[in-house]
Design a protein around this motif. Sequence first.
Motif, PDB file in Angstrom:
ATOM      1  N   ILE A   1     -12.834   3.037   6.340  1.00 11.30           N
ATOM      2  CA  ILE A   1     -11.795   2.830   5.348  1.00 11.30           C
ATOM      3  C   ILE A   1     -10.517   3.462   5.861  1.00 11.30           C
ATOM      4  N   THR A   2      -9.395   2.754   5.682  1.00 10.86           N
ATOM      5  CA  THR A   2      -8.109   3.239   6.162  1.00 10.86           C
ATOM      6  C   THR A   2      -7.072   3.104   5.055  1.00 10.86           C
ATOM      7  N   VAL A   3      -5.961   3.799   5.240  1.00  9.18           N
ATOM      8  CA  VAL A   3      -4.866   3.715   4.285  1.00  9.18           C
ATOM      9  C   VAL A   3      -3.550   3.654   5.040  1.00  9.18           C
ATOM     10  N   THR A   4      -2.668   2.769   4.589  1.00 11.04           N
ATOM     11  CA  THR A   4      -1.290   2.715   5.075  1.00 11.04           C
ATOM     12  C   THR A   4      -0.369   2.806   3.874  1.00 11.04           C
ATOM     13  N   SER A   5       0.775   3.435   4.055  1.00 12.27           N
ATOM     14  CA  SER A   5       1.666   3.633   2.915  1.00 12.27           C
ATOM     15  C   SER A   5       3.107   3.692   3.392  1.00 12.27           C
ATOM     16  N   THR A   6       3.894   2.685   2.977  1.00 15.68           N
ATOM     17  CA  THR A   6       5.315   2.651   3.302  1.00 15.68           C
ATOM     18  C   THR A   6       6.095   2.213   2.070  1.00 15.68           C
ATOM     19  N   ALA A   7       7.395   2.499   2.082  1.00 13.86           N
ATOM     20  CA  ALA A   7       8.237   2.105   0.955  1.00 13.86           C
ATOM     21  C   ALA A   7       8.365   0.594   0.860  1.00 13.86           C
ATOM     22  N   ASP A   8       8.338  -0.104   1.992  1.00 16.84           N
ATOM     23  CA  ASP A   8       8.543  -1.554   2.004  1.00 16.84           C
ATOM     24  C   ASP A   8       7.276  -2.320   1.643  1.00 16.84           C
TER      25      ASP A   8
END
Length: 393
Positions: A374-381
């Motif tokens: 399981i992975t997570v990515t997090s950006t404003a866009d």
Amino acid sequence: MPTVNFAPDIRAVTQIQAVPMILRLVKHLTGLRFAAVVRVTEKHWVTCAVDDSLSFGLQPGDELELESTICHEIRQHRQPVVFGDASNHQVYATHHTPLKYGLRSYISVPIIRANGEFFGTLCAIDPEPSEVERPEILQNLTLFAQLIAANLDIQNSLDATRTELEDVRETGRLRDQFIAVLGHDLRTPLSAIRMSAELLETKLTERSTRKLVHAIHSSTQRMGVLIENVLDFARGRLGGGIPVSRSKVDNLQAEIHRVINEVRNSKPDAQIEQSIDVPIGIKCDPVRVGQLLSNLLGNAITHGDIAFPIQVRAYVDREHLIISVTNEGEPIEPARLPLIFQPYTRFEESGLGGGLGLGLYIASEIVKGHHGSITVTSTADEGTCFRACFPLI
């Protein structure tokens, strides 16, 4: 004001989300215009929660002279007191309480905790007569009092858990054993609340009141999720991982839809958009996969921007099943990303109101039990996206 510190008791009652709804239902069912949850001790009578359409003048924390109340007598005999018109009642026509406070109709039910402790009363009053002596009214208020008592017991157990966790943080195995036992014990009062709410819902016909009872039932579902998370955490720490039972499943898509609909029903303000395309014959534990998705959705609702829809996708990519949940909102700080699947991370950073911080940890353990990742990515866009990936066979 009381000389004894009743702030913990008042706080315990106000932390029960169902109490305002219960007081509204009490007023609706009885026709009385003042309802309250009251703490009654050997020497004190103190209001903990109030719903007042009479301008009677009491607020949480206010105190009446104990001997001037009927609750003082209820504490001694532990039986409800009900009368619809004191002026025509054999006992209460000359009783000092109706005379002192100008009451004609009254109902009060004891709140008794599981250990036998008398906490106080759930009561309602009015200066006008009312038909409150009907058996179904007393039955419903007795259920409400039991719900309040069960919630107080649960809160006391959770407070004890938090204190114990802080005190024995360095002795991890003792902490985990304590949580496992406590989680088991919490199931009993939670079942009582759920059964009482279901019974009450069958007795009410008006849509508005049924909606209030449904809200109580939804609260028990959320508490159930918390308890199961605590138990899973303890099992995982004591037994080398959260148990996963993989088998060939032909209806995983139905389980995914069920979880999404359940979350929609409990969180009607949340917008959930879905794209589900899951074939038959996937080797997995469908209950655990549903728990994984429920935890990811709960996290997205709690920390995302509710003004934007949550995107749920489930599909097959080559030889792997992919389940992703994406929400808009403040991105996760890069320094926190490596810790996001660790237990207690949310709890430590967001305070007691942020939950125990076990949901993402349990989600990661479920994926691990399926030999996936399981992975997570997090950006404003692009928002925050949790992506679980595990093999089909």
